[in-house]
Each structure stands twice: as C-alpha cells, then as structure tokens.
Write an enzyme that holds these catalytic residues in place. Structure first.
Site, PDB file in Angstrom:
ATOM      1  N   HIS A  25       0.816  -1.207   0.126  1.00  0.00           N
ATOM      2  CA  HIS A  25       0.011  -0.013  -0.166  1.00  0.00           C
ATOM      3  C   HIS A  25       0.868   1.297  -0.251  1.00  0.00           C
ATOM      4  O   HIS A  25       0.351   2.254   0.350  1.00  0.00           O
ATOM      5  CB  HIS A  25      -0.904   0.184   1.221  1.00  0.00           C
ATOM      6  N   CYS A  79      -0.460  14.420   5.459  1.00  0.00           N
ATOM      7  CA  CYS A  79      -0.779  15.775   5.575  1.00  0.00           C
ATOM      8  C   CYS A  79      -0.346  16.143   7.201  1.00  0.00           C
ATOM      9  O   CYS A  79       0.354  14.988   7.878  1.00  0.00           O
ATOM     10  CB  CYS A  79      -2.495  15.890   5.724  1.00  0.00           C
ATOM     11  N   CYS A 185      13.989  -2.101  55.304  1.00  0.00           N
ATOM     12  CA  CYS A 185      12.874  -1.545  54.745  1.00  0.00           C
ATOM     13  C   CYS A 185      13.371  -0.132  54.304  1.00  0.00           C
ATOM     14  O   CYS A 185      12.835   0.454  53.161  1.00  0.00           O
ATOM     15  CB  CYS A 185      11.739  -1.337  55.595  1.00  0.00           C
ATOM     16  N   HIS A 479       8.811   2.233  60.430  1.00  0.00           N
ATOM     17  CA  HIS A 479       8.748   1.306  59.263  1.00  0.00           C
ATOM     18  C   HIS A 479       8.841   2.176  57.998  1.00  0.00           C
ATOM     19  O   HIS A 479       8.067   3.107  57.933  1.00  0.00           O
ATOM     20  CB  HIS A 479       7.759   0.306  59.129  1.00  0.00           C
TER      21      HIS A 479
END
EC number: 3.4.19.12
Length: 525
Positions: A25, A79, A185, A479
């Site tokens: 195409h 375009c 942590c 924590h």
C-alpha cells in the site's frame, strides 16, 4: 533485546538487501518528493538531532484531537496531523481522510492502517537509519556503543522466547516486592524509587554500563544492573536483595548491621557508591560542570545550588555554585524558626497546591529555603569590596535543576537536648513548577516575597511526582514504605514484599519523607 547502532556502510546494505518485500500500500505515498518529505519528518519530529528540533518537537507534537502528547503519538505521512494511537485519534483521521500511513514519533516505525500493522520497506528503512545516525552524531552518542553480539546463552534464550512481550496499560512488569532481610525496609523503599526512575531504568536495561573494576563482583553498578533485569523480567515472586545489602555494607560501612537505618542516608550513600563505580561509563566525555562528572548518576540526579552572599554596606555580591543530589527542607515544628506561612486569605492555590490556612505545603518549604537570610553580627564575612568584615545576607537559589529532583523533608530532629520525629503534614503536588526558585528568577522576588511565574510556557522547570517514601512510627521504632508511579496515573504501594494498588489520594494524603520528581521535558546535552 538491546538496541544499539547498526553497522555502517556495506554491512547495513547487506542486511537490508536480504530483507523481505514490504507493504503493497506504499505506492500512494512514494510519489514526487517522498524521500525528502520523509527525511524532514524524521529530522524534525522523530530523531530530532538538534536542540532546536527537540524543542520544536516538545511544543508542536501534541494530538490534534485531545491535545495530549503521551498516548503513542503518530504523524500522518500525507498531511500535517498528529494523533494518539492509544485513543485511536490517528485511526479516525486515517479512516476519514483515507490516509493509510502514519509514523510513530517515538520510535520511527511506519504503520499501515490497511494492513493493521507496522510495516517494513527497504527504502524507508535506509532513510530512517541514516537520519537516526545523523541525530546520534549531532548529540555525540553515535559511536558510543558497539553492535550487540548475543552470547550462546542469549541465543538459546531467544530461541525459547521468540515472542515479544506486549506492554499494556494494565501491565505490571517492573513491579516486584523485596524481602526484608532484617530492618532493611530503609533500603527496599529506595530501591523501589531507583528502579522506577525512567532514565536510570533505560540506562541499565540497555546494557550501557562498562565495568572497569578489577573485581566486577564488588561493583554496585553491576549489581544494580542485575537488579533491574530481575525487576523487569516479568517474575512476580519477591526478590531477595542479599547481594545488594552485602555490597552496601562493604562500600558504606556506616550502614552495616541489622539495626534500623535512615532511608535518606541510604539514598545519598547509594548514589555516592554508584557514582564512584560508574567510572568509564561516560566514555571520556568531559562534563560541562567541573564539579561533577558525566556518569549516569550525575546526569540524572546532580543539580547546581547557587549561594549569593550580599554585603549590607556596599551591597557587593559573592556567588558560589555547589552540586547537590537532594534538597533538605526544614519543617514547622522543628527547633529551627520557620518562615511565616500562607500570608493572605484562605483557599489560595499556589503552584498547583491547595493552600489552606494552617496547612504547610512543599512550596512553603521551598520559599523558606530560598528566602534571604540575615547572617547576623556573629557571622561577619570579609567583604572584597569594603576590605573589612561586615554583616551580610545569604540567599540560596537553583542555578541548574537536575532531571530527578529529590526533596528531603527533615522529619528527624537530632540535637543536644532532644531527639524526635516531626509529624507536621506537608501538602505536595503531583506537578511542580520550580521556576520561582531559580537563580534566573531571583530578580522577580524582592525581600523573599513569592511571585507567580509570568511565563507559563516555560516547561524546562516543570516536574511530575513519581515516587514518595514514607516513614511510619517513631524515631526509635518505625517502618519505611514507598509509593511508586507505574504508568501516568497508576500508583502502587510498596511495603517490602507486598505490592498493592494505591489511589492518587492515598499518595497525596501520605506524610511524605522523600519526594521524587522527574522533569516533564528533557533537553539532552
């Protein structure tokens, strides 16, 4: 799969010569000056090799339907029309105008709406590669990486995993819990923030680290590279970061041990070790600022803080500029006197934050940080103009903003008389404009009075929140958790091994200890 520059000349031609035929195409596009037009699109809106082209792309490339630039923007090849691929605005244009070809403005792929797929064409591919190589050379990165040559193990993995992983808006790849190895942590929440820092993620997943240490097993950057591979492997089971913890203990001995540590202290220590271990990653490129190198850590996290000391007699100004990785901000409730908040009526909106009487905002903290401070008679300096010791004022402003701005809210107070945690709620925005706090904006503020930026189109100083680290508990027992932005508006709470979905309200209502903001628009040097 790692994407790197293709071999030049004959090797590239040979590679393209054996490629399969392209889309049927393309005939309607390949007429007249199609090559010249395609080159112009690649130069201006895809690769954008010059600073001017990148600015034009940032300002011009927005969807002509919804005005958004983040939903896989495509440009029509027939375009001047930009449209979202995700929301199918480009599809609607193609159907209405019968313009069946569009180009992906992020990656340069050509999409055919009749084939309903991205297509290949030898002539177009040659133009794309040539323009991409030109852009790389303009940016000084064209020769940085060699062609990827897969190892035997990688070839086996590719054979067993031929399909590409499709990333959707609901995909949670990159989210992974981390096992707490005993009061770790503080490390886990910082790792979550770092692994979700976009440019750092891109650096490690593109295999750009070149280790020059005699023992790569002791290189923290190599371990971080492995960590990123683990996070983005698609595995959902929690990762055990034992090697990372061992390397941190080895290179930052003040953090060794299983007692609780400060997440902010870990962040600075980790950036410092990564910075030192990145030797060689800048490929010898000289930094523009002599105070820092061009390693990935400095490129992302380093900013410049300007300090202006003004003599109160002759008004002479002495200026110094120091690099920084984070900005530590005092809070109301600390022993440090805090500047009066929120003068004026209730309900003001400043810098995108709801500014209610009695509520402290991030903007308040930044206003205090950048206000002129009288140093007093006990801290006189020798003025180069007066040639004698005089009283002076000192003012801090941002000379150069980092790509990632980390704000440290000083919630832990340590003094000779007391040790405590400050729990003052600080309102922080999803989007932040740092223009008022720049050295270039200093003239617009008189005597520390805040003024709204007059240039609303100045996007260079605008940031988006992408990570928040919180501390729950007391100074002695607490924590750390973090909130992480996975996609544009998707947030998750990371609590060691547990990952749960969070709302924006959950994020903005949290106490906030470390706030990570990423620049909305980037200008590569």
């Amino acid at each position: 799969m790692v994407s790197r520059p293709e071999p030049e000349g004959e090797a590239m031609d040979a590679e393209l010569a054996v490629a399969p035929p392209g889309c049927s195409h393309l005939g309607s596009f390949k007429v007249d000056n199609w090559k010249q037009n395609l080159r112009a699109i690649y130069q201006c809106f895809v690769w954008s090799g010059t600073a001017e082209a990148r600015k034009r792309k940032a300002k011009s490339c927005i969807c002509h339907v919804c005005g958004v630039h983040l939903n896989r923007l495509h440009s029509c090849l027939y375009c001047v029309f930009f449209g979202c691929f995700t929301k199918k605005h480009i599809h609607e244009h193609a159907k209405a105008k019968r313009h069946n070809l569009a180009i992906d403005l992020m990656y340069g792929g050509i999409y055919c709406f009749l084939c309903q797929d991205y297509i290949y064409d030898k002539d177009m591919e040659i133009i794309a590669k040539e323009e991409q190589r030109k852009a790389w050379k303009m940016q000084g990165v064209g020769e940085k990486f060699s062609t990827w040559e897969p190892t035997k193990r990688e070839l086996e993995l590719l054979k067993h995993n031929p399909k590409r992983r499709k990333i959707t808006s609901n995909c949670t790849i990159g989210l992974r819990g981390l096992i707490n190895l005993g009061n770790t942590c503080f490390m886990n929440c910082i790792v979550q923030a770092l692994t979700h820092t976009p440019l750092l993620r891109d650096f490690f997943l593109s295999d750009r680290h070149r280790c020059e240490m005699q023992s790569p097993s002791s290189c923290l950057v190599c371990e971080m590279s492995s960590l990123f591979q683990e996070f983005y492997s698609g595995h959902r089971s929690p990762h055990i970061p034992y090697k990372l913890l061992h390397l941190v203990w080895t290179h930052a001995r003040h953090l060794a041990g299983y007692e609780q540590q400060d997440a902010h202290e870990f962040l600075i220590a980790a950036l410092d070790v990564l910075h030192r271990h990145c030797k060689g990653d800048d490929n010898g490129k000289k930094a523009n600022n002599p105070n820092h190198c061009n390693c990935i850590i400095d490129q992302i996290f380093t900013g410049g803080l300007q300090s202006d000391v003004t003599c109160q007699v002759c008004h002479g100004v002495s200026t110094t500029i120091d690099p920084f990785w984070d900005i530590s901000l005092d809070l109301p409730g600390s022993s440090t006197p805090f500047w009066p908040l929120s003068p004026g009526s209730e309900g003001n909106v400043v810098n995108g934050e709801s500014h209610v009487s009695g509520t402290t905002t991030l903007t308040d903290c930044l206003r205090r940080f950048t206000r002129p401070e009288h140093l007093g008679s006990s801290a006189k300096i020798k003025c180069s103009g007066c040639h004698s010791y005089q009283e002076s004022t000192k003012q801090l402003t941002m000379k150069k903003l980092p790509i990632v701005a980390c704000f440290h809210l000083k919630r832990f107070e340590h003094s000779a008389k007391l040790r405590r945690k400050i729990t003052t709620y600080v309102s922080f925005p999803l989007e932040l404009d740092m223009t008022p706090f720049m050295a270039s904006s200093k003239e617009s503020r008189m005597n520390g009075q805040y003024q709204q930026p007059t240039d609303s189109l100045n996007n260079d100083n605008k940031y988006s929140l992408f990570a928040v680290v919180n501390h729950q508990g007391t100074l002695e027992s607490g924590h750390y958790t973090s909130f992480i932005r996975q996609h544009k508006d998707q947030w998750f709470k990371c609590d060691d091994a547990i990952i749960t979905k969070a709302s924006i309200k959950d994020v903005l209502d949290s106490e906030g200890y470390l706030l990570f903001y990423h620049k909305q628009f980037l200008e590569y040097e």
